[in-house]
Enzyme design. Structure first.
Site, PDB file in Angstrom:
ATOM      1  N   ASP A   1      13.297  54.437  53.253  1.00 43.90           N
ATOM      2  CA  ASP A   1      13.321  53.059  52.727  1.00 43.90           C
ATOM      3  C   ASP A   1      12.570  52.118  53.678  1.00 43.90           C
ATOM      4  O   ASP A   1      11.893  51.180  53.241  1.00 43.90           O
ATOM      5  CB  ASP A   1      14.771  52.582  52.551  1.00 43.90           C
ATOM      6  CG  ASP A   1      15.548  53.508  51.629  1.00 43.90           C
ATOM      7  OD1 ASP A   1      14.973  53.937  50.612  1.00 43.90           O
ATOM      8  OD2 ASP A   1      16.713  53.817  51.931  1.00 43.90           O
TER       9      ASP A   1
ATOM     10  N   HIS B   1      21.373  54.053  50.297  1.00 38.97           N
ATOM     11  CA  HIS B   1      20.094  54.659  49.915  1.00 38.97           C
ATOM     12  C   HIS B   1      20.101  55.005  48.431  1.00 38.97           C
ATOM     13  O   HIS B   1      20.115  56.178  48.054  1.00 38.97           O
ATOM     14  CB  HIS B   1      19.804  55.902  50.766  1.00 38.97           C
ATOM     15  CG  HIS B   1      18.558  56.615  50.306  1.00 38.97           C
ATOM     16  ND1 HIS B   1      17.304  56.061  50.437  1.00 38.97           N
ATOM     17  CD2 HIS B   1      18.370  57.794  49.660  1.00 38.97           C
ATOM     18  CE1 HIS B   1      16.404  56.873  49.919  1.00 38.97           C
ATOM     19  NE2 HIS B   1      17.031  57.937  49.436  1.00 38.97           N
TER      20      HIS B   1
HETATM   21  N1  LIG Z   1      17.439  60.660  52.032  1.00 41.31           N
HETATM   22  C1  LIG Z   1      16.295  60.488  51.416  1.00 41.31           C
HETATM   23  O1  LIG Z   1      15.627  59.466  51.622  1.00 41.31           O
HETATM   24  C2  LIG Z   1      15.748  61.548  50.509  1.00 41.31           C
HETATM   25  C3  LIG Z   1      14.398  61.529  50.148  1.00 41.31           C
HETATM   26  C4  LIG Z   1      13.903  62.541  49.324  1.00 41.31           C
HETATM   27  C5  LIG Z   1      14.766  63.539  48.849  1.00 41.31           C
HETATM   28  N2  LIG Z   1      16.069  63.516  49.221  1.00 41.31           N
HETATM   29  C6  LIG Z   1      16.990  64.577  48.783  1.00 41.31           C
HETATM   30  O2  LIG Z   1      16.767  65.758  49.544  1.00 41.31           O
HETATM   31  C7  LIG Z   1      17.228  66.899  48.819  1.00 41.31           C
HETATM   32  C8  LIG Z   1      16.188  68.012  48.853  1.00 41.31           C
HETATM   33  O3  LIG Z   1      15.020  67.626  48.177  1.00 41.31           O
HETATM   34  P1  LIG Z   1      13.767  68.644  48.029  1.00 41.31           P
HETATM   35  O4  LIG Z   1      12.733  67.926  47.273  1.00 41.31           O
HETATM   36  O5  LIG Z   1      13.463  69.235  49.339  1.00 41.31           O
HETATM   37  O6  LIG Z   1      14.436  69.774  47.084  1.00 41.31           O
HETATM   38  P2  LIG Z   1      13.990  71.299  46.951  1.00 41.31           P
HETATM   39  O7  LIG Z   1      14.668  71.838  45.742  1.00 41.31           O
HETATM   40  O8  LIG Z   1      12.509  71.417  47.023  1.00 41.31           O
HETATM   41  O9  LIG Z   1      14.588  71.978  48.255  1.00 41.31           O
HETATM   42  C9  LIG Z   1      15.950  72.084  48.492  1.00 41.31           C
HETATM   43  C10 LIG Z   1      16.208  73.359  49.246  1.00 41.31           C
HETATM   44  O10 LIG Z   1      17.608  73.440  49.475  1.00 41.31           O
HETATM   45  C11 LIG Z   1      17.940  74.825  49.405  1.00 41.31           C
HETATM   46  N3  LIG Z   1      19.374  75.011  49.242  1.00 41.31           N
HETATM   47  C12 LIG Z   1      20.129  74.915  48.125  1.00 41.31           C
HETATM   48  N4  LIG Z   1      21.409  75.185  48.397  1.00 41.31           N
HETATM   49  C13 LIG Z   1      21.472  75.455  49.724  1.00 41.31           C
HETATM   50  C14 LIG Z   1      22.514  75.812  50.613  1.00 41.31           C
HETATM   51  N5  LIG Z   1      23.773  75.950  50.190  1.00 41.31           N
HETATM   52  N6  LIG Z   1      22.214  76.020  51.902  1.00 41.31           N
HETATM   53  C15 LIG Z   1      20.949  75.873  52.348  1.00 41.31           C
HETATM   54  N7  LIG Z   1      19.915  75.543  51.557  1.00 41.31           N
HETATM   55  C16 LIG Z   1      20.189  75.344  50.263  1.00 41.31           C
HETATM   56  C17 LIG Z   1      17.106  75.339  48.240  1.00 41.31           C
HETATM   57  O11 LIG Z   1      17.009  76.768  48.238  1.00 41.31           O
HETATM   58  C18 LIG Z   1      15.793  74.638  48.481  1.00 41.31           C
HETATM   59  O12 LIG Z   1      14.917  75.419  49.276  1.00 41.31           O
HETATM   60  C19 LIG Z   1      17.543  66.379  47.410  1.00 41.31           C
HETATM   61  O13 LIG Z   1      18.919  66.188  47.280  1.00 41.31           O
HETATM   62  C20 LIG Z   1      16.817  65.043  47.348  1.00 41.31           C
HETATM   63  O14 LIG Z   1      17.390  64.147  46.437  1.00 41.31           O
HETATM   64  C21 LIG Z   1      16.557  62.547  50.029  1.00 41.31           C
HETATM   65  O1  LIG Z   2      14.339  59.225  44.722  1.00 38.37           O
HETATM   66  C1  LIG Z   2      14.900  60.270  45.049  1.00 38.37           C
HETATM   67  O2  LIG Z   2      15.690  60.861  44.305  1.00 38.37           O
HETATM   68  C2  LIG Z   2      14.577  60.900  46.367  1.00 38.37           C
HETATM   69  C3  LIG Z   2      14.753  59.979  47.530  1.00 38.37           C
HETATM   70  O3  LIG Z   2      16.054  59.507  47.639  1.00 38.37           O
HETATM   71  C4  LIG Z   2      13.752  58.867  47.587  1.00 38.37           C
HETATM   72  O4  LIG Z   2      14.123  57.736  47.900  1.00 38.37           O
HETATM   73  O5  LIG Z   2      12.549  59.143  47.372  1.00 38.37           O
END
Ligand SMILES: NC(=O)c1ccc[n+]([C@@H]2O[C@H](COP(=O)([O-])OP(=O)(O)OC[C@H]3O[C@@H](n4cnc5c(N)ncnc54)[C@H](O)[C@@H]3O)[C@@H](O)[C@H]2O)c1
Ligand SMILES: O=C(O)C[C@H](O)C(=O)O
Length: 331
Positions: free
Chosen positions: A152, A180
């Site tokens: 953010d 967030h």
């Molecule tokens: N905080 C933020 O600002 C922010 C920003 C972007 C995404 N996110 C979040 O991050 C998370 C991941 O996003 P992504 O795009 O990398 O998803 P993705 O699906 O590409 O990757 C997630 C990974 O988690 C693994 N996984 C699932 N269960 C698991 C477990 N029990 N133990 C270990 N690994 C496990 C999967 O196998 C996969 O490789 C999502 O929840 C998304 O919303 C948060």
């Molecule tokens: O938007 C989402 O779901 C992923 C992440 O939290 C973001 O802010 O990009």
């Protein structure tokens, strides 16, 4: 001093580029990659990079999570499913709440002193789940648990720089507080350093763009997930600050979503906002959060309005996480 860092969810869209960035850090001597799939391959690939960290990949078999986490100093968690168009972050709760709880239970057993950085959404709820799970295991230290809200801030810097005509967004410090997701995200444009003038007719749209920046990426990826590369950058930016603090550097400040009553200076902000989990600028030290800085004293009337809406949203997200963590799992 050697630092052991772990990525849980290391084979995913965020996990892979984040692991790559962590591998480039000369402060890390051991990098453990945990996921339910593909970590041996990702680890083999990264292990050819000529930086100090020894890289190992772990899968769930043979108690892999505990082996990966054992005695870690820093654990970053981007494990879990991402959004598709039409979903809110709260729609991810059903699956990601259990994933985060399971990972934290393993961490509580084998790495209770680790700095834990939670990326998995919905962050507003997954951090309270982590706190309650650590409390139940008797090892909760609020000074070492962080919800990563850096994306953010990164977005706010980028969008403010565009409007203010600044060539270099990285020269700006833009505090973003609250939570967030959507309206729980509160950018404080009145506290940007160095000061910038946001034209009145652009203010509302700028706030909305910071609050809903994630939706822009989800829509553009059109079913292929949410922000991964910008998140890996943001996750590394925060992790690098933690690494520097662990390494003895002082005066490091960045906002993060923390349990306010458990960190110095946080109690007063919790009283003022009425919520226990909230993102504020924190000062990091060798042993975690040294103090939470209160950004609320000089906020504008418009920011007060945004804050009110944010707090209402946060209350529900927080209690949902706490209730989930405190409810015994159904057999
Ligand atoms: N905080 C933020 O600002 C922010 C920003 C972007 C995404 N996110 C979040 O991050 C998370 C991941 O996003 P992504 O795009 O990398 O998803 P993705 O699906 O590409 O990757 C997630 C990974 O988690 C693994 N996984 C699932 N269960 C698991 C477990 N029990 N133990 C270990 N690994 C496990 C999967 O196998 C996969 O490789 C999502 O929840 C998304 O919303 C948060
Ligand atoms: O938007 C989402 O779901 C992923 C992440 O939290 C973001 O802010 O990009």
């Amino acid at each position: 001093m050697g630092i052991k860092a772990v990525v849980a969810g290391a084979a995913g869209g965020i996990g892979q580029p984040l692991s790559l960035l962590l591998k480039t850090s000369t402060l890390i001597t051991e990098l453990s990659l945990y996921d339910v799939v593909n970590t041996p391959g990702v680890a083999a690939d990264l292990s050819h990079i000529s930086s100090p960290a020894k890289v190992t990949g772990y899968l769930p078999k043979d108690d892999g999570a505990k082996a990966a986490f054992k005695n870690a100093d820093l654990i970053v968690i981007p494990a879990g499913i991402p959004r598709k168009p039409g979903m809110t972050r709260d729609d991810l709760f059903k699956i990601n709440a259990g994933i985060v709880k399971g990972l934290i239970e393993a961490i509580a057993e084998v790495a209770p002193k680790a700095y834990i950085l939670i990326i998995s959404n919905p962050v507003n709820s997954t951090v309270p789940i982590a706190a309650e799970t650590l409390k139940a295991a008797g090892v909760f230290d609020a000074k070492r648990l962080f919800g990563v809200t850096t994306l953010d801030i990164v977005r706010a810097e980028t969008f403010v720089a565009e409007i203010a005509g600044k060539a270099s967004p990285q020269e700006l410090t833009v505090p973003v507080i609250g939570g967030h997701s959507g309206e729980t995200i509160v950018p404080l444009f009145s506290q940007v350093e160095p000061k910038v003038e946001i034209p009145e007719d652009k203010y509302d749209a700028l706030v909305k763009r910071v609050q809903f920046g994630g939706d822009e990426v989800v829509a553009a990826k059109d079913g292929a997930g949410s922000a991964t590369l910008s998140m890996a950058y943001a996750g590394y930016r925060f992790a690098e600050k933690v690494l520097k603090a662990l390494n003895g550097e002082t005066g490091i400040i960045e906002p993060s979503y923390v349990y306010l009553p458990g960190v110095p200076g946080g109690e007063e902000i919790a009283k003022e906002t009425g919520v226990d989990f909230f993102s504020v600028p924190i000062q990091l030290g060798k042993y975690g959060v040294e103090k939470a800085l209160n950004p609320l004293a000089n906020i504008t009337d418009k920011e007060k309005e945004l804050l009110k809406v944010a707090i209402e949203g946060l209350k529900g997200n927080i209690s949902k996480g706490v209730t989930f963590a405190q409810t015994p799992a159904q057999k």
